[in-house]
Design a protein around this motif. Structure first.
Motif, PDB file in Angstrom:
ATOM      1  N   VAL A 116       0.839  -1.211   0.000  1.00  0.00           N
ATOM      2  CA  VAL A 116       0.000   0.000   0.000  1.00  0.00           C
ATOM      3  C   VAL A 116       0.871   1.257   0.000  1.00  0.00           C
ATOM      4  O   VAL A 116       0.650   2.184  -0.789  1.00  0.00           O
ATOM      5  CB  VAL A 116      -0.977  -0.006   1.201  1.00  0.00           C
ATOM      6  N   PHE A 117       1.865   1.300   0.865  1.00  0.00           N
ATOM      7  CA  PHE A 117       2.708   2.502   0.923  1.00  0.00           C
ATOM      8  C   PHE A 117       3.553   2.660  -0.336  1.00  0.00           C
ATOM      9  O   PHE A 117       3.757   3.789  -0.804  1.00  0.00           O
ATOM     10  CB  PHE A 117       3.588   2.503   2.182  1.00  0.00           C
ATOM     11  N   LEU A 165       1.128   4.215  -2.790  1.00  0.00           N
ATOM     12  CA  LEU A 165       0.693   5.585  -2.480  1.00  0.00           C
ATOM     13  C   LEU A 165       1.803   6.619  -2.665  1.00  0.00           C
ATOM     14  O   LEU A 165       1.548   7.721  -3.169  1.00  0.00           O
ATOM     15  CB  LEU A 165       0.177   5.665  -1.040  1.00  0.00           C
ATOM     16  N   CYS A 212       2.355   8.095  -6.079  1.00  0.00           N
ATOM     17  CA  CYS A 212       1.234   8.974  -6.436  1.00  0.00           C
ATOM     18  C   CYS A 212       1.461  10.376  -5.864  1.00  0.00           C
ATOM     19  O   CYS A 212       1.286  11.380  -6.566  1.00  0.00           O
ATOM     20  CB  CYS A 212      -0.091   8.409  -5.917  1.00  0.00           C
ATOM     21  N   ILE A 213       1.863  10.429  -4.616  1.00  0.00           N
ATOM     22  CA  ILE A 213       2.142  11.727  -3.988  1.00  0.00           C
ATOM     23  C   ILE A 213       3.281  12.420  -4.729  1.00  0.00           C
ATOM     24  O   ILE A 213       3.177  13.597  -5.100  1.00  0.00           O
ATOM     25  CB  ILE A 213       2.482  11.544  -2.486  1.00  0.00           C
ATOM     26  N   SER A 251       9.474   3.391   1.707  1.00  0.00           N
ATOM     27  CA  SER A 251       8.831   3.882   0.487  1.00  0.00           C
ATOM     28  C   SER A 251       9.174   5.331   0.155  1.00  0.00           C
ATOM     29  O   SER A 251       8.628   5.891  -0.788  1.00  0.00           O
ATOM     30  CB  SER A 251       7.314   3.700   0.587  1.00  0.00           C
ATOM     31  N   ALA A 283       1.493   2.964 -10.294  1.00  0.00           N
ATOM     32  CA  ALA A 283       1.286   2.774  -8.851  1.00  0.00           C
ATOM     33  C   ALA A 283       0.780   1.365  -8.551  1.00  0.00           C
ATOM     34  O   ALA A 283       1.210   0.740  -7.572  1.00  0.00           O
ATOM     35  CB  ALA A 283       0.317   3.817  -8.309  1.00  0.00           C
ATOM     36  N   GLY A 341       2.852  -1.211  -6.346  1.00  0.00           N
ATOM     37  CA  GLY A 341       2.231  -1.728  -5.122  1.00  0.00           C
ATOM     38  C   GLY A 341       2.109  -3.241  -5.102  1.00  0.00           C
ATOM     39  O   GLY A 341       2.435  -3.893  -4.103  1.00  0.00           O
TER      40      GLY A 341
END
Length: 182
Positions: free
Chosen positions: A45-46, A49, A52-53, A112, A133, A137
């Motif tokens: 998950v991290f 994410l 994406c950030i 991450s 992503a 992931g």
């Protein structure tokens, strides 16, 4: 970015999570599927994410630095890769058997951060983030899941080599981006 390059990026980014997962497998003595699932889910998950950030941050200034985008992507991947190689040459980290939320979130964020920078690189190269992503992931999930079992079976001998290989691949990807833009 081709599918092969995206997969190589995903595998390289997952090497820190793999190393930590191997250590978790070492620390747990009796590895269970839930241990592997916990690591896989947190790290997956991290790892999904953070790019994406980074992508959205990078996209906000991409047009201002369009001509420098390949150089920026190269420098970021070079720094990430060099840091992974440096860490692989350092001391072996002590294995921690805790799977608490606080421990796992801290480890997931720490492993991450390079994915955040890679997200900026993806924005600089114009690569789409959604599929990237997901690939990053899912790859991190699978590698972390396996890492716990590997740690339980053979120990930490692979962790440093995985970080070294991941760092080299990131540097080579950055070099390819730079050379392709010339």
């Amino acid at each position: 970015m081709s599918w092969i390059e995206l997969f190589l990026l995903a595998v390289s980014l997952a090497m820190d999570a793999f190393a930590v997962s191997v250590c978790k497998g070492l620390a747990v003595r009796d590895v269970k599927a839930r241990h592997a699932l916990i690591c896989g889910i947190y790290f997956g998950v991290f790892q999904a994410l953070m790019p994406c950030i980074g992508y959205f941050v990078g996209s906000s200034f991409r047009q201002r630095v369009e001509s420098l985008a390949p150089v920026i992507a190269f420098v970021l991947l070079l720094l990430i890769g060099a840091n992974m190689i440096r860490e692989s040459l350092g001391e072996q980290e002590e294995a921690d058997a805790s799977f608490s939320v606080a421990t796992m979130v801290a480890l997931a964020v720490a492993t991450s951060i390079d994915a955040l920078a890679a997200g900026v690189s993806l924005a600089m190269t114009g690569t789409g983030i959604a599929v990237s992503a997901i690939v990053i992931g899912v790859t991190a999930f699978v590698i972390s899941f396996a890492g716990v079992y590997i740690g339980g079976l053979i120990g930490g001998r692979l962790a440093k080599k995985a970080d070294m290989a991941g760092g080299i691949v990131l540097i080579l990807l950055g070099l390819k981006i730079l050379l392709t833009s010339l």
